[in-house]
Design an enzyme around this catalytic site. Structure first.
Site, PDB file in Angstrom:
ATOM      1  N   LYS A  17      57.254  41.575  45.094  1.00 26.28           N
ATOM      2  CA  LYS A  17      56.428  41.408  43.894  1.00 26.28           C
ATOM      3  C   LYS A  17      56.970  40.270  43.029  1.00 26.28           C
ATOM      4  O   LYS A  17      56.207  39.452  42.496  1.00 26.28           O
ATOM      5  CB  LYS A  17      56.373  42.725  43.111  1.00 26.28           C
ATOM      6  CG  LYS A  17      55.597  43.819  43.847  1.00 26.28           C
ATOM      7  CD  LYS A  17      55.805  45.214  43.278  1.00 26.28           C
ATOM      8  CE  LYS A  17      55.130  46.253  44.176  1.00 26.28           C
ATOM      9  NZ  LYS A  17      55.331  47.637  43.725  1.00 26.28           N
ATOM     10  N   GLN A  61      58.593  51.022  39.398  1.00 25.29           N
ATOM     11  CA  GLN A  61      58.540  51.300  40.834  1.00 25.29           C
ATOM     12  C   GLN A  61      58.809  52.785  41.103  1.00 25.29           C
ATOM     13  O   GLN A  61      59.759  53.358  40.581  1.00 25.29           O
ATOM     14  CB  GLN A  61      59.566  50.408  41.564  1.00 25.29           C
ATOM     15  CG  GLN A  61      59.503  50.473  43.068  1.00 25.29           C
ATOM     16  CD  GLN A  61      58.199  49.924  43.649  1.00 25.29           C
ATOM     17  OE1 GLN A  61      57.600  49.003  43.107  1.00 25.29           O
ATOM     18  NE2 GLN A  61      57.754  50.496  44.742  1.00 25.29           N
ATOM     19  N   ASP A  84      49.501  49.049  37.641  1.00 28.05           N
ATOM     20  CA  ASP A  84      49.407  49.926  38.814  1.00 28.05           C
ATOM     21  C   ASP A  84      48.183  50.836  38.733  1.00 28.05           C
ATOM     22  O   ASP A  84      47.809  51.454  39.731  1.00 28.05           O
ATOM     23  CB  ASP A  84      50.644  50.842  38.879  1.00 28.05           C
ATOM     24  CG  ASP A  84      51.757  50.278  39.747  1.00 28.05           C
ATOM     25  OD1 ASP A  84      51.445  49.643  40.767  1.00 28.05           O
ATOM     26  OD2 ASP A  84      52.932  50.501  39.396  1.00 28.05           O
TER      27      ASP A  84
END
Ligand code: GUN
Length: 250
Positions: A17, A61, A84
């Site tokens: 990422k 994460q 997200d």
């Protein structure tokens, strides 16, 4: 990007990422915290990032260490910075079909289907897996495109009977090579979200590629299929977040 602890898979994902941001000229910063970080400390960091005007998107994460309640952390992220799309506000928006952010992996799957010229309307779509990150939002996105959607999971009886009916089959269970060619309809479109590391370090999907390949009209490989799309969709959400946070426009 926030990463807590030293899960090797999470480290690889976060590195990918970061690299994608760098390639696109998107400013990113990594907050790598030790596994001993408390929930309070993590909540404080999220709050700081919520209030920073030069940060448009926040990604924590997952998975988090067991002593941290993931739900509390997701709830703390400003929904406008939730690239997200894990916050219940964004999950709810997806449910009603009026959304800014789409969860990255299901969004990548939809993009692959669209780019391949496959029409979803009226098709039998079977999603194997019901996680909040993939299976559930995937089912909703396929439904929005007028697919007839079945969601299968570990308690599903006679899985093969269900998968065999699928014109579009999305495998997101996390069980190595569980979907074999004999479970797939001739000419089906198969999208493999699985990323499973075998004992010999080989990376395989949830679909047994060699047997499936003989039956399908199209199939995604692992690695190199859905994975890169997930990152691309994260970048798309991030640019969208920047526009929303800076201008209030959509
Ligand atoms: N862990 C596995 N997939 C994801 C994802 O898409 N986003 C985050 N934040 N964590 C994950």
């Amino acid at each position: 990007m926030v990463i807590v602890g030293d899960d090797p898979a999470s480290r690889i994902y976060v590195n990918s990422k970061k690299k994608a941001c760098a390639e696109l000229g998107i400013y990113s910063e990594e907050h790598a915290l030790p596994v001993s970080t408390t929930e309070e400390e993590l909540l404080k960091l999220v709050e700081e990032l919520n209030n920073k005007s030069d940060i448009s998107g926040i990604l924590v994460q997952l998975p988090l260490p067991e002593h941290i309640n993931e739900e509390n952390i997701i709830l703390a992220i400003d929904p406008k910075k939730d690239v997200d799309a894990f916050h219940p506000v964004n999950v709810g928006k997806i449910m009603v079909g009026n959304y800014d952010f789409v969860p990255c992996t299901p969004a990548g799957v939809m993009e692959l289907i669209a780019e391949s010229g496959v029409d979803i309307a009226g098709k039998e779509c079977v999603v194997v897996g019901r996680s909040n990150i993939v299976g559930k939002p995937q089912a909703m996105l396929l439904l929005h495109k007028n697919g007839t959607v079945t969601v299968c999971h570990s308690k599903t009886k006679d899985l093969k009977e269900k998968t065999k009916k699928a014109d579009i089959l999305v495998a997101a269970v996390g069980v190595p090579e569980m979907i074999t060619g004999d479970m797939i309809k001739e000419g089906a479109v198969v999208i493999d979200v699985g990323m499973n590391r075998l004992a010999d370090k080989k990376l395989v999907g949830d679909v047994h590629f060699e047997s499936a390949e003989k039956v399908v009209s199209a199939i995604t490989p692992v690695p190199g299929g859905v994975g890169p799309m997930t990152i691309a969709m994260l970048m798309k959400n991030t640019v969208k977040a920047a526009v929303i946070n800076r201008t209030g426009l959509k």
